[in-house]
Design an enzyme around this catalytic site. Structure first.
Site, PDB file in Angstrom:
ATOM      1  N   GLY A 113      42.641  45.585  41.285  1.00  0.00           N
ATOM      2  CA  GLY A 113      43.400  45.684  39.966  1.00  0.00           C
ATOM      3  C   GLY A 113      42.576  45.418  38.696  1.00  0.00           C
ATOM      4  N   GLY A 134      39.011  32.809  44.244  1.00  0.00           N
ATOM      5  CA  GLY A 134      38.644  31.407  43.636  1.00  0.00           C
ATOM      6  C   GLY A 134      39.540  31.296  42.616  1.00  0.00           C
ATOM      7  CG  ASP A 135      42.040  28.207  42.592  1.00  0.00           C
ATOM      8  OD1 ASP A 135      42.474  29.068  42.921  1.00  0.00           O
ATOM      9  OD2 ASP A 135      42.164  27.022  43.087  1.00  0.00           O
ATOM     10  CE1 TYR A 136      36.017  31.205  41.363  1.00  0.00           C
ATOM     11  CE2 TYR A 136      36.224  33.512  40.555  1.00  0.00           C
ATOM     12  CZ  TYR A 136      35.790  32.754  41.429  1.00  0.00           C
ATOM     13  OH  TYR A 136      35.366  33.024  42.759  1.00  0.00           O
ATOM     14  CB  VAL A 137      40.745  33.809  34.630  1.00  0.00           C
ATOM     15  CG1 VAL A 137      41.655  35.250  34.048  1.00  0.00           C
ATOM     16  CG2 VAL A 137      42.096  32.775  34.642  1.00  0.00           C
ATOM     17  CG  LEU A 138      37.112  36.756  38.448  1.00  0.00           C
ATOM     18  CD1 LEU A 138      36.779  37.301  39.865  1.00  0.00           C
ATOM     19  CD2 LEU A 138      35.796  36.518  37.519  1.00  0.00           C
ATOM     20  CG  ASP A 169      24.459  32.286  57.636  1.00  0.00           C
ATOM     21  OD1 ASP A 169      23.500  32.243  58.313  1.00  0.00           O
ATOM     22  OD2 ASP A 169      24.964  33.446  57.207  1.00  0.00           O
TER      23      ASP A 169
HETATM   24  C1  9D3 Z   1      47.237  34.373  32.667  1.00  0.00           C
HETATM   25  C2  9D3 Z   1      47.492  35.940  32.514  1.00  0.00           C
HETATM   26  N1  9D3 Z   1      46.237  36.643  33.146  1.00  0.00           N
HETATM   27  C3  9D3 Z   1      44.829  36.135  32.478  1.00  0.00           C
HETATM   28  C4  9D3 Z   1      44.566  36.797  31.399  1.00  0.00           C
HETATM   29  C5  9D3 Z   1      46.434  36.807  34.613  1.00  0.00           C
HETATM   30  C6  9D3 Z   1      45.487  37.747  35.074  1.00  0.00           C
HETATM   31  C7  9D3 Z   1      45.607  39.011  35.165  1.00  0.00           C
HETATM   32  C8  9D3 Z   1      44.312  39.416  35.842  1.00  0.00           C
HETATM   33  C9  9D3 Z   1      44.544  36.925  35.745  1.00  0.00           C
HETATM   34  C10 9D3 Z   1      43.360  37.808  36.473  1.00  0.00           C
HETATM   35  C11 9D3 Z   1      43.502  39.010  36.285  1.00  0.00           C
HETATM   36  C12 9D3 Z   1      42.289  39.804  37.018  1.00  0.00           C
HETATM   37  N2  9D3 Z   1      42.086  39.248  38.253  1.00  0.00           N
HETATM   38  C13 9D3 Z   1      41.741  39.633  39.331  1.00  0.00           C
HETATM   39  O1  9D3 Z   1      41.988  40.927  39.636  1.00  0.00           O
HETATM   40  C14 9D3 Z   1      41.596  39.027  40.725  1.00  0.00           C
HETATM   41  C15 9D3 Z   1      40.891  37.473  40.750  1.00  0.00           C
HETATM   42  C16 9D3 Z   1      40.862  36.538  39.786  1.00  0.00           C
HETATM   43  O2  9D3 Z   1      41.159  36.485  38.484  1.00  0.00           O
HETATM   44  N3  9D3 Z   1      40.400  35.563  40.161  1.00  0.00           N
HETATM   45  C17 9D3 Z   1      40.034  35.292  41.617  1.00  0.00           C
HETATM   46  N4  9D3 Z   1      40.336  36.054  42.247  1.00  0.00           N
HETATM   47  C18 9D3 Z   1      40.733  37.180  42.082  1.00  0.00           C
HETATM   48  S1  9D3 Z   1      40.768  38.533  42.950  1.00  0.00           S
HETATM   49  C19 9D3 Z   1      41.367  39.712  41.787  1.00  0.00           C
END
Ligand code: 9D3
Length: 255
Positions: A113, A134-138, A169
């Site tokens: 997405g 993982g617990d971070y914003v992409l 591994d």
């Molecule tokens: C808090 C509002 N948004 C952050 C600006 C929520 C948000 C929207 C879209 C957070 C991430 C994303 C896009 N990220 C991914 O599509 C995604 C992801 C990630 O951000 N972190 C960890 N694994 C994944 S897998 C897909």
């Protein structure tokens, strides 16, 4: 294995597939990778793939119709029984155990997405499971999709150059690996641990196991609760714990 990736940026995926183990797995025919762009499934003049969120708020949401059509097109190109996975920050954690499960599938559809998210009805109708890396914003699901593809591909028979099993591994045993060294033996005033030069393979194996346990205990102690240790590993861990008692957790600063 046939892998289809639904993405607004096919060239981002294609560029990453040319290198290393993934590139070789493609050349050898171990995997075939296709992409499907939701924009190809739009009908309006502007070819719009996103729209404003119901309920208000910042950002845009991926429109359901072009996205589900792209998913269906991708699904037609993978064998029956191939799961459709959406990469999402709201998904279940992607782990090595999940990589092993996915490597046994006949194919995969990975949905990446963009924007703030995708219309929930697409998940309900066209996706089997959501995965997070993982617990971070992409900023989108493409790099997570490539992460899943990379982790799965290297588990396929014949994907690794040497015939060393991928089950050796790190993470497979549930431990971090210890340090690695190559020539020269003395460099910048720092010597390679003498045991690695000894030729005593039993001693080297024990040293490596101890180094892995020491590092895991310092850096990721929570992993030890799940690690499957041999009797020898458990004995060495007890020694390492005693030696490290009261030592601070390694927060990642280089020495
Ligand atoms: C808090 C509002 N948004 C952050 C600006 C929520 C948000 C929207 C879209 C957070 C991430 C994303 C896009 N990220 C991914 O599509 C995604 C992801 C990630 O951000 N972190 C960890 N694994 C994944 S897998 C897909």
């Amino acid at each position: 294995m046939q892998i289809e990736i639904v993405t607004l940026f096919p060239p981002l995926i294609e560029g990453a597939l040319r290198y290393g183990i993934l590139g070789r797995a493609l050349e050898r025919g171990l995997i075939r990778v296709g992409t499907e762009d939701p924009r190809a499934h739009t009908q309006d003049v502007h070819r719009s793939v996103d729209d404003r969120p119901y309920g208000g708020g910042p950002g845009m949401v991926m429109r359901p119709e072009p996205l589900l059509q792209a998913i269906r097109a991708a699904q037609r190109r993978v064998p029956a029984g191939s799961p459709t996975l959406c990469l999402s920050a709201q998904g279940q954690p992607f782990t090595q155990a999940r990589a092993f499960e996915l490597a046994a599938a006949p194919g995969l559809v990975l949905v990446a997405g963009r924007y703030e998210g995708i219309d929930e009805r697409v998940i309900e109708l066209g996706v089997d499971q959501e995965l997070s890396v993982g617990d971070y914003v992409l900023s989108g699901g493409e790099l997570p999709a490539l992460t899943v593809l990379d982790a799965v591909t290297r588990l396929l028979p014949g994907a690794l150059g040497d015939e060393r099993s991928s089950t050796e591994d790190s993470f497979v045993q549930g431990l971090l690996e210890g340090p690695h060294y190559t020539r020269p033996e003395l460099w910048q005033g720092r010597a390679v641990p003498a045991v690695l030069l000894s030729g005593d393979h039993a001693q080297i194996r024990r040293w490596r196991l101890r180094a892995a346990l020491e590092r895991t205990l310092r850096r990721r102690p929570e992993l030890l609760a799940r690690a499957r240790l041999s009797a020898e590993g458990a004995r060495i861990l007890a020694e390492v714990r005693a030696a490290q008692a009261g030592a601070p957790r390694d927060e990642g600063e280089a020495t």
